[in-house]
Design a protein around this motif. Sequence first.
Motif, short mmCIF file in Angstrom:
data_model
loop_
_atom_site.label_atom_id
_atom_site.label_comp_id
_atom_site.label_asym_id
_atom_site.label_seq_id
_atom_site.Cartn_x
_atom_site.Cartn_y
_atom_site.Cartn_z
N LEU A 65 0.96 -1.22 -0.10
CA LEU A 65 0.02 0.13 -0.08
C LEU A 65 0.70 1.31 0.10
O LEU A 65 2.05 1.25 0.51
N ALA A 66 0.21 2.26 -0.45
CA ALA A 66 1.15 3.64 -0.63
C ALA A 66 0.91 4.18 0.94
O ALA A 66 -0.26 5.18 1.12
N LEU A 67 1.87 3.92 1.79
CA LEU A 67 1.89 4.29 3.06
C LEU A 67 3.13 5.43 3.27
O LEU A 67 4.32 5.07 2.72
N ASN A 68 2.82 6.12 4.32
CA ASN A 68 3.84 7.22 4.61
C ASN A 68 4.97 6.58 5.74
O ASN A 68 4.52 5.49 6.55
N PRO A 69 6.25 6.86 5.40
CA PRO A 69 7.42 6.00 6.30
C PRO A 69 6.95 6.43 7.87
O PRO A 69 6.65 7.45 8.16
N GLY A 70 7.27 5.31 8.66
CA GLY A 70 7.28 5.55 10.10
C GLY A 70 5.72 5.03 10.64
O GLY A 70 5.52 5.27 11.85
N TYR A 71 4.61 4.98 9.52
CA TYR A 71 3.44 4.70 10.17
C TYR A 71 2.84 3.19 9.61
O TYR A 71 1.65 2.87 9.81
N PHE A 72 3.83 2.55 9.42
CA PHE A 72 3.32 1.12 8.78
C PHE A 72 2.68 0.33 9.72
O PHE A 72 1.79 -0.38 9.42
N LEU A 73 2.93 0.37 11.16
CA LEU A 73 2.25 -0.61 12.04
C LEU A 73 1.24 0.35 13.04
O LEU A 73 0.85 -0.05 14.06
N GLU A 74 1.05 1.57 12.45
CA GLU A 74 -0.01 2.25 13.12
C GLU A 74 -1.35 1.46 12.96
O GLU A 74 -1.74 1.18 12.00
N GLY A 75 -2.03 1.40 14.38
CA GLY A 75 -3.27 0.86 14.27
C GLY A 75 -3.12 -0.86 13.94
O GLY A 75 -4.23 -1.47 13.87
N VAL A 76 -1.95 -1.47 14.28
CA VAL A 76 -1.77 -3.03 13.90
C VAL A 76 -1.38 -3.39 15.52
O VAL A 76 -0.40 -2.74 16.41
N GLY A 77 -2.06 -4.65 15.94
CA GLY A 77 -1.69 -5.00 17.10
C GLY A 77 -0.92 -6.24 17.21
O GLY A 77 -1.08 -6.92 16.27
N ARG A 78 -0.60 -7.01 18.31
CA ARG A 78 0.31 -8.26 18.43
C ARG A 78 -0.61 -9.11 19.00
O ARG A 78 -1.18 -8.89 19.96
N VAL A 79 -0.91 -10.12 18.30
CA VAL A 79 -1.86 -11.24 18.78
C VAL A 79 -0.96 -12.44 18.76
O VAL A 79 -0.37 -12.90 17.98
N VAL A 80 -1.04 -13.35 20.06
CA VAL A 80 -0.63 -14.55 20.10
C VAL A 80 -1.34 -15.80 20.15
O VAL A 80 -2.49 -15.84 20.37
N PHE A 81 -1.11 -16.79 18.96
CA PHE A 81 -1.69 -17.93 18.80
C PHE A 81 -1.03 -19.10 19.24
O PHE A 81 0.14 -19.51 18.56
#
Length: 233
Positions: free
Chosen positions: A142-158
């Motif tokens: 996706l066309a994303l700005n640098p430094g914001y790739f993981l904004e709004g992304v969480g870590r989930v453990v399975f």
Amino acid sequence: MLETFIQLSFYESILHFMQTLTEVIIAAGWRGRVLSETQLARLLDGSAQRRYNLVNRALRRGELVRLRRGRYRLAAAVGGTAPHPFVVAQALRAGSYVSFESALSFHGLIREAVPATLSVVPGRRRDEMSVPGQGSFLFWPLALNPGYFLEGVGRVVFDGQAALVARPLRALLDRCCLLRSDWPGVEALLQGLRIDPDGLAALWDDELEALRPVYRHRRMCAVIDAMQEAWAV
């Protein structure tokens, strides 16, 4: 006494050396894990050639599955379980995160099953892979700005293994960005994606401002403005 101890240690070493790769992985408690070459090197004694031979033998026997170059897991028939598809997606493309309909379904907003695991990947290369027993995996840049790739992304453990998964609003905006679409309106969204109305109502717009600088295209700012207006009604 010392001689007996040395002999026992020698025989234990020989026994460990003769173990199959499958036995070593199960003994380490890693039967459901995705394994890298580095992890296999820590598990196995001996040379790189010995490790190569053990891996190939396990692959020929159908005990080991190669997800991609340098990434493996035990076959479900041997390990008794398969890693979660989101964990497999992380192993297939390092640095990616699960998003779009896959994340929306995981969060309970979409009632129907999603046939493939959909992820956002850094860079510009789109990718598609199929893994026996795990299904299809699609990776979209996706066309994303640098430094914001993981904004709004969480870590989930399975089952002890972590995967990165977009939160609902990020997944929804990622989909708009991918399709290059305007905000369709609440009713069209409910019908097009079959999103659960109760689940959509549970979202809040506080996170929208934090997601505004994520995307490069100005059109996404207009989408966020329209979403905020819709939430305000």
